[in-house]
Scaffold this motif. Structure first.
Motif, PDB file in Angstrom:
ATOM      1  N   PRO A 297      -1.475   5.050 -11.555  1.00 49.69           N
ATOM      2  CA  PRO A 297      -2.191   3.923 -11.129  1.00 49.69           C
ATOM      3  C   PRO A 297      -2.700   3.745  -9.771  1.00 49.69           C
ATOM      4  N   ASN A 298      -3.842   3.434  -9.256  1.00 52.38           N
ATOM      5  CA  ASN A 298      -4.108   3.688  -8.047  1.00 52.38           C
ATOM      6  C   ASN A 298      -3.839   2.281  -7.120  1.00 52.38           C
ATOM      7  N   SER A 299      -3.177   1.415  -7.887  1.00 50.76           N
ATOM      8  CA  SER A 299      -3.097   0.183  -7.107  1.00 50.76           C
ATOM      9  C   SER A 299      -1.662  -0.004  -6.864  1.00 50.76           C
ATOM     10  N   LEU A 300      -0.690   0.934  -7.635  1.00 52.00           N
ATOM     11  CA  LEU A 300       0.656   1.006  -7.427  1.00 52.00           C
ATOM     12  C   LEU A 300       0.862   1.339  -5.574  1.00 52.00           C
ATOM     13  N   PRO A 301       1.532   0.351  -5.105  1.00 44.34           N
ATOM     14  CA  PRO A 301       1.851   0.579  -3.596  1.00 44.34           C
ATOM     15  C   PRO A 301       2.891   1.674  -3.357  1.00 44.34           C
ATOM     16  N   LEU A 302       2.503   2.662  -2.642  1.00 44.65           N
ATOM     17  CA  LEU A 302       3.314   3.958  -2.409  1.00 44.65           C
ATOM     18  C   LEU A 302       3.420   4.254  -0.955  1.00 44.65           C
ATOM     19  N   TYR A 303       4.813   4.456  -0.624  1.00 45.66           N
ATOM     20  CA  TYR A 303       5.070   5.037   0.602  1.00 45.66           C
ATOM     21  C   TYR A 303       5.621   6.405   0.653  1.00 45.66           C
ATOM     22  N   LEU A 304       4.949   7.323   1.202  1.00 46.83           N
ATOM     23  CA  LEU A 304       5.203   8.876   1.250  1.00 46.83           C
ATOM     24  C   LEU A 304       5.762   9.151   2.765  1.00 46.83           C
ATOM     25  N   SER A 305       7.122   9.632   2.790  1.00 47.73           N
ATOM     26  CA  SER A 305       7.227  10.049   4.005  1.00 47.73           C
ATOM     27  C   SER A 305       8.018  11.498   4.057  1.00 47.73           C
ATOM     28  N   VAL A 355      13.638   6.468  12.682  1.00 44.40           N
ATOM     29  CA  VAL A 355      12.591   6.979  12.445  1.00 44.40           C
ATOM     30  C   VAL A 355      11.845   6.917  11.162  1.00 44.40           C
ATOM     31  N   VAL A 356      12.514   6.418  10.066  1.00 45.92           N
ATOM     32  CA  VAL A 356      12.187   6.097   8.814  1.00 45.92           C
ATOM     33  C   VAL A 356      12.417   4.937   8.101  1.00 45.92           C
ATOM     34  N   TYR A 357      13.706   4.392   7.879  1.00 43.57           N
ATOM     35  CA  TYR A 357      14.090   3.385   7.289  1.00 43.57           C
ATOM     36  C   TYR A 357      13.048   1.733   7.695  1.00 43.57           C
ATOM     37  N   ASP A 358      13.149   1.800   9.147  1.00 45.19           N
ATOM     38  CA  ASP A 358      12.470   0.572   9.669  1.00 45.19           C
ATOM     39  C   ASP A 358      11.193   0.479   9.240  1.00 45.19           C
ATOM     40  N   SER A 359      10.516   1.600   9.196  1.00 44.57           N
ATOM     41  CA  SER A 359       9.109   1.705   8.674  1.00 44.57           C
ATOM     42  C   SER A 359       8.910   1.392   7.262  1.00 44.57           C
ATOM     43  N   MET A 360       9.861   1.957   6.477  1.00 42.12           N
ATOM     44  CA  MET A 360       9.744   1.748   4.976  1.00 42.12           C
ATOM     45  C   MET A 360      10.296   0.126   4.779  1.00 42.12           C
ATOM     46  N   MET A 361      11.125  -0.438   5.295  1.00 42.13           N
ATOM     47  CA  MET A 361      11.280  -1.822   5.175  1.00 42.13           C
ATOM     48  C   MET A 361      10.278  -2.662   5.355  1.00 42.13           C
ATOM     49  N   ALA A 362       9.644  -2.310   6.473  1.00 42.69           N
ATOM     50  CA  ALA A 362       8.330  -3.270   6.864  1.00 42.69           C
ATOM     51  C   ALA A 362       7.478  -2.920   5.596  1.00 42.69           C
ATOM     52  N   PHE A 363       7.160  -1.606   5.122  1.00 49.99           N
ATOM     53  CA  PHE A 363       6.263  -1.563   3.964  1.00 49.99           C
ATOM     54  C   PHE A 363       6.455  -2.579   2.865  1.00 49.99           C
ATOM     55  N   PHE A 364       7.885  -2.481   2.541  1.00 54.24           N
ATOM     56  CA  PHE A 364       8.539  -3.339   1.400  1.00 54.24           C
ATOM     57  C   PHE A 364       8.076  -4.815   1.611  1.00 54.24           C
ATOM     58  N   ARG A 365       8.169  -5.358   2.979  1.00 53.74           N
ATOM     59  CA  ARG A 365       7.887  -6.597   3.251  1.00 53.74           C
ATOM     60  C   ARG A 365       6.472  -7.015   3.099  1.00 53.74           C
ATOM     61  N   GLN A 366       5.732  -6.309   3.321  1.00 59.26           N
ATOM     62  CA  GLN A 366       4.192  -6.301   3.152  1.00 59.26           C
ATOM     63  C   GLN A 366       3.750  -6.489   1.761  1.00 59.26           C
TER      64      GLN A 366
END
Length: 367
Positions: A297-305, A355-366
């Motif tokens: 689904p195009n609307s599923l929020p995805l974070y790829l690292s 390097v990764v987790y802080d960015s990922m948590m910011a993504f979750f919070r958005q």
């Protein structure tokens, strides 16, 4: 070796990493096999931890762990649940190998998330079945397709029922493969807030290491069954050692390569298990169906690292995956590239938090 960028684990021979995984280092006593992951490695650091069990539709009893609050107690506001899913030849300990300041499970708990740790069938927390034992051949009669159809839904459903919330998902390596295959069939999307995929695995066309290529090809069930006399791969058994010895006997194979690829290498496509002459009976067609990742689904929020030094989740193969996601809503797809990270650094790297987790948590919070 740049210690500020890489965990020393990612520089060790693969066999040594597996030894640490199964036997632990000095601080990991008693073993999780004896008392469970919570008692062995979570509570000693001062965190609350709960052990859960969930039974899959095909009878496997999976163990899960929950870290409901951070070490300093509840942080104000509702705590969003996050399910962490490990890669192949590992288990939930993946997320707890470093210090609390560096391990993702602890970092998430300390930053206000309700953390759940999954363990797929056959791992030390999930080695039971309603009628079979790991010594039974039938216990290992599954491929990663069963993880998509049974294990993943069982774990997501448990978290959703316990928390009464949609959850964030974090997968590493095999954990991303399971998720991508599931999402392509529309499974569980309605129960997730987002998915973070670390070292996403969908295609292995550009894997660089000969050891990884051989491992991936040999892990295809029908080849492995003939090679080892097993219906599936038991990473804790004697046959696993034989398997690794066979791989290491090939000319020009370096068994000190970073991480091997025990995932599905199926002729450049992400397909279901090939039952050969039984495909018609199983699938109603002569070839195994393809997991069409463009159906995610195009609307599923995805974070790829993903990392520039990853020999398994190669950047070209990630680009192939991104082609499948080219119609994804741009504000629902975040790409995070780390030039100097290899496969294990995303879970064991001492700088992974920054390097990764802080960015990922910011993504979750958005979300």
């Amino acid at each position: 070796m740049a210690l500020h960028s890489f965990s020393y684990y990612s520089q060790l021979p693969f066999i040594i990493i597996i030894f640490f995984f199964f036997h632990g280092e000095g601080g990991f006593s008693p073993s999780p096999e004896e008392v469970g992951i919570c008692e062995a490695v979570v509570r000693p650091y001062g965190y609350k931890c709960q052990e859960f069990e969930v039974t899959t539709e095909d009878g496997y009893i999976l163990g899960m762990q929950r870290i409901p609050v951070g070490r300093n107690g509840v942080i104000g506001g509702a705590r969003q649940p996050v399910l962490l899913q490990h890669g192949v030849l590992m288990d939930g300990m993946t997320w707890l190998l470093n210090s609390p300041e560096q391990s993702l499970a602890f970092v998430l708990a300390d930053n206000g998330f309700d953390v759940w740790i999954g363990n797929i069938r056959g791992t030390r927390s999930s080695n039971r079945h309603v009628s079979l034992t790991p010594s039974d051949r039938a216990y290992w009669a599954w491929s990663w397709d069963e993880l998509v159809e049974n294990d993943f839904p069982a774990m997501v459903d448990l978290v959703a029922k316990q928390t009464k919330q949609k959850l964030h998902y974090v997968g590493h390596s095999l954990g991303t493969l399971i998720a991508l295959a599931s999402f392509s069939e529309g499974r569980l999307v309605d129960k997730l807030r987002s998915a973070a995929l670390l070292c996403p695995i969908a295609y292995l066309d550009h894997m660089k290491t000969k050891l990884g290529i051989l491992a991936a090809r040999l892990f295809v069930g029908e080849i492995l069954s003939n090679l080892l006399g097993l219906a599936e791969f038991n990473p804790k058994g004697l046959e696993a050692s034989k398997y690794l010895k066979i791989l290491c006997s090939y000319p020009d194979v370096n068994c000190y390569d970073l991480l091997t690829a025990f995932t599905a290498f199926r002729d450049g496509a992400l397909t279901k298990y090939n039952y050969g002459v039984n495909n018609i009976q199983r699938y109603g067609q002569s070839t195994p169906p393809v997991y069409n990742l463009s159906n995610i689904p195009n609307s599923l929020p995805l974070y790829l690292s993903y990392g520039g030094r990853d020999s398994l989740s190669d950047t070209e193969d990630v680009e192939h995956l991104l082609q499948d996601l080219k119609l994804h809503e741009t504000d629902q797809l975040v790409l995070h590239y780390v030039q100097n990270f290899a496969h294990a650094d995303f879970i064991m790297g001492v700088s992974a938090k920054q390097v990764v987790y802080d960015s990922m948590m910011a993504f979750f919070r958005q979300i």
